[in-house]
Design an enzyme around this catalytic site. Structure first.
Site, PDB file in Angstrom:
ATOM      1  N   VAL A 117     -34.801 -36.779 -52.792  1.00  0.00           N
ATOM      2  CA  VAL A 117     -35.982 -35.947 -52.554  1.00  0.00           C
ATOM      3  C   VAL A 117     -37.126 -36.349 -53.471  1.00  0.00           C
ATOM      4  O   VAL A 117     -38.291 -36.350 -53.061  1.00  0.00           O
ATOM      5  CB  VAL A 117     -35.634 -34.458 -52.739  1.00  0.00           C
ATOM      6  CG1 VAL A 117     -36.888 -33.594 -52.650  1.00  0.00           C
ATOM      7  CG2 VAL A 117     -34.619 -34.017 -51.687  1.00  0.00           C
ATOM      8  N   GLU A 118     -36.808 -36.696 -54.701  1.00  0.00           N
ATOM      9  CA  GLU A 118     -37.847 -37.043 -55.668  1.00  0.00           C
ATOM     10  C   GLU A 118     -38.547 -38.356 -55.332  1.00  0.00           C
ATOM     11  O   GLU A 118     -39.769 -38.445 -55.360  1.00  0.00           O
ATOM     12  CB  GLU A 118     -37.243 -37.144 -57.081  1.00  0.00           C
ATOM     13  CG  GLU A 118     -36.852 -35.822 -57.705  1.00  0.00           C
ATOM     14  CD  GLU A 118     -38.057 -35.048 -58.227  1.00  0.00           C
ATOM     15  OE1 GLU A 118     -39.186 -35.558 -58.153  1.00  0.00           O
ATOM     16  OE2 GLU A 118     -37.856 -33.917 -58.708  1.00  0.00           O
ATOM     17  N   SER A 119     -37.756 -39.409 -55.059  1.00  0.00           N
ATOM     18  CA  SER A 119     -38.354 -40.747 -54.946  1.00  0.00           C
ATOM     19  C   SER A 119     -37.898 -41.564 -53.754  1.00  0.00           C
ATOM     20  O   SER A 119     -38.438 -42.645 -53.523  1.00  0.00           O
ATOM     21  CB  SER A 119     -38.045 -41.544 -56.215  1.00  0.00           C
ATOM     22  OG  SER A 119     -36.651 -41.854 -56.271  1.00  0.00           O
TER      23      SER A 119
END
Length: 220
Positions: A117-119
Site C-alpha cells: 500500500v505504501e510503495s
C-alpha cells in the site's frame, strides 16, 4: 509514512534524565506502564512511551523520564514467526521482508501489506510529502530510527521496527492493529489525540486497504 512528534520541553526533559535513574524509574513504572524493557543486567523498566534516536532510547512513564543506551537492552527471546510472502513480491524485496518479520516478531504478510500500500514495492518511491522508499519513511522518522531511508535494507528494517513498536503500543486495545496502522500513517500523536483512528480520509482509507490486503494474504 510516519512522523515522530514531541514537544521541545518534553525532549529537553528526556535528555537531562540519566542512567542513574534506572532503579527509581523501574519502580515507578512497575504495575502502571503497559510496556516493559529488560536490561542486560536484569533490571526491568516499565514505560508508557518510547522513542529511539540512533542508539539512544528515550522512555517515559507518568512523570518519570529516562534516557538509556540501546546497547544496555537485553535482546528479546527468539520468536517463531509464521506466514509467508506471496509470489508477486520481487525476490530481492522478499529477502528483506522475511528476516525483518522474524527480527521484529511480525507476520511477513503484515509487512508485505504495508509495503504494498505504501510503495507498491518500489525501491525509489517518493511521495508528494517526501516519504522515501519501500516503507515510505519520512526523513525525520528515518533519523529517529537511525536508518538511511534511501538504502532498501535499512528502509525495510526501520519500517518493520517502527511497525513493531506501534503494534506493541496498541496491542490489547480494541482494534489495536488498526490503531497501529493509523499511527504508521498519521503518527501516534494523532491517534492518541483523537483516542482512535484520526478523522483523516487518507488515514482511514489507508487502514482499510492495509487490513484488507493483510487478510487476503493470510488466507492465501
Amino acid at each position: 509514512m510516519y512522523v515522530f512528534a514531541q514537544d521541545s520541553d518534553d525532549r529537553n526533559m528526556l535528555r537531562v534524565a540519566g542512567l542513574m535513574g534506572v532503579l527509581a524509574f523501574g519502580a515507578a513504572g512497575e504495575g502502571v506502564s503497559p510496556s516493559l524493557l529488560v536490561l542486560k543486567n536484569g533490571q526491568r523498566i516499565g514505560y508508557e512511551s518510547l522513542v529511539r534516536e540512533g542508539e539512544t532510547l528515550f522512555l517515559r512513564a507518568g512523570s518519570q523520564s529516562l534516557v538509556i543506551d540501546a546497547s544496555e537492552v537485553a535482546p528479546p527471546p527468539a520468536a517463531v514467526v509464521t506466514g509467508t510472502v506471496s509470489k508477486e513480491v520481487p525476490e530481492p524485496v522478499a529477502r528483506l521482508i522475511v528476516p525483518n518479520a522474524g527480527k521484529h516478531n511480525l507476520r511477513p504478510e503484515l509487512i508485505q501489506a504495508v509495503m504494498e500500500v505504501e510503495s507498491g514495492y518500489q525501491v525509489r518511491a517518493r511521495s508528494r510529502v517526501g516519504a522515501i522508499g519501500l516503507m515510505q519513511l519520512m526523513p525525520q522518522t528515518a533519523r529517529h530510527l537511525g536508518v538511511n531511508a534511501h538504502d532498501p535494507a535499512q528502509n525495510v528494517e526501520g519500517g518493520a521496527r517502527l511497525l513493531d513498536m506501534l503494534v506493541t503500543k496498541y496491542e490489547g486495545r480494541p482494534n489495536g492493529l488498526a490503531l497501529a496502522l493509523a499511527a504508521y500513517n498519521a503518527g501516534a500523536g494523532a491517534v492518541d489525540r483523537y483516542g482512535g483512528i484520526p478523522p483523516y480520509r487518507e488515514t482511514r482509507d489507508y487502514v482499510k486497504k492495509v487490513l484488507r490486503r493483510f487478510r487476503e494474504l493470510v488466507k492465501e
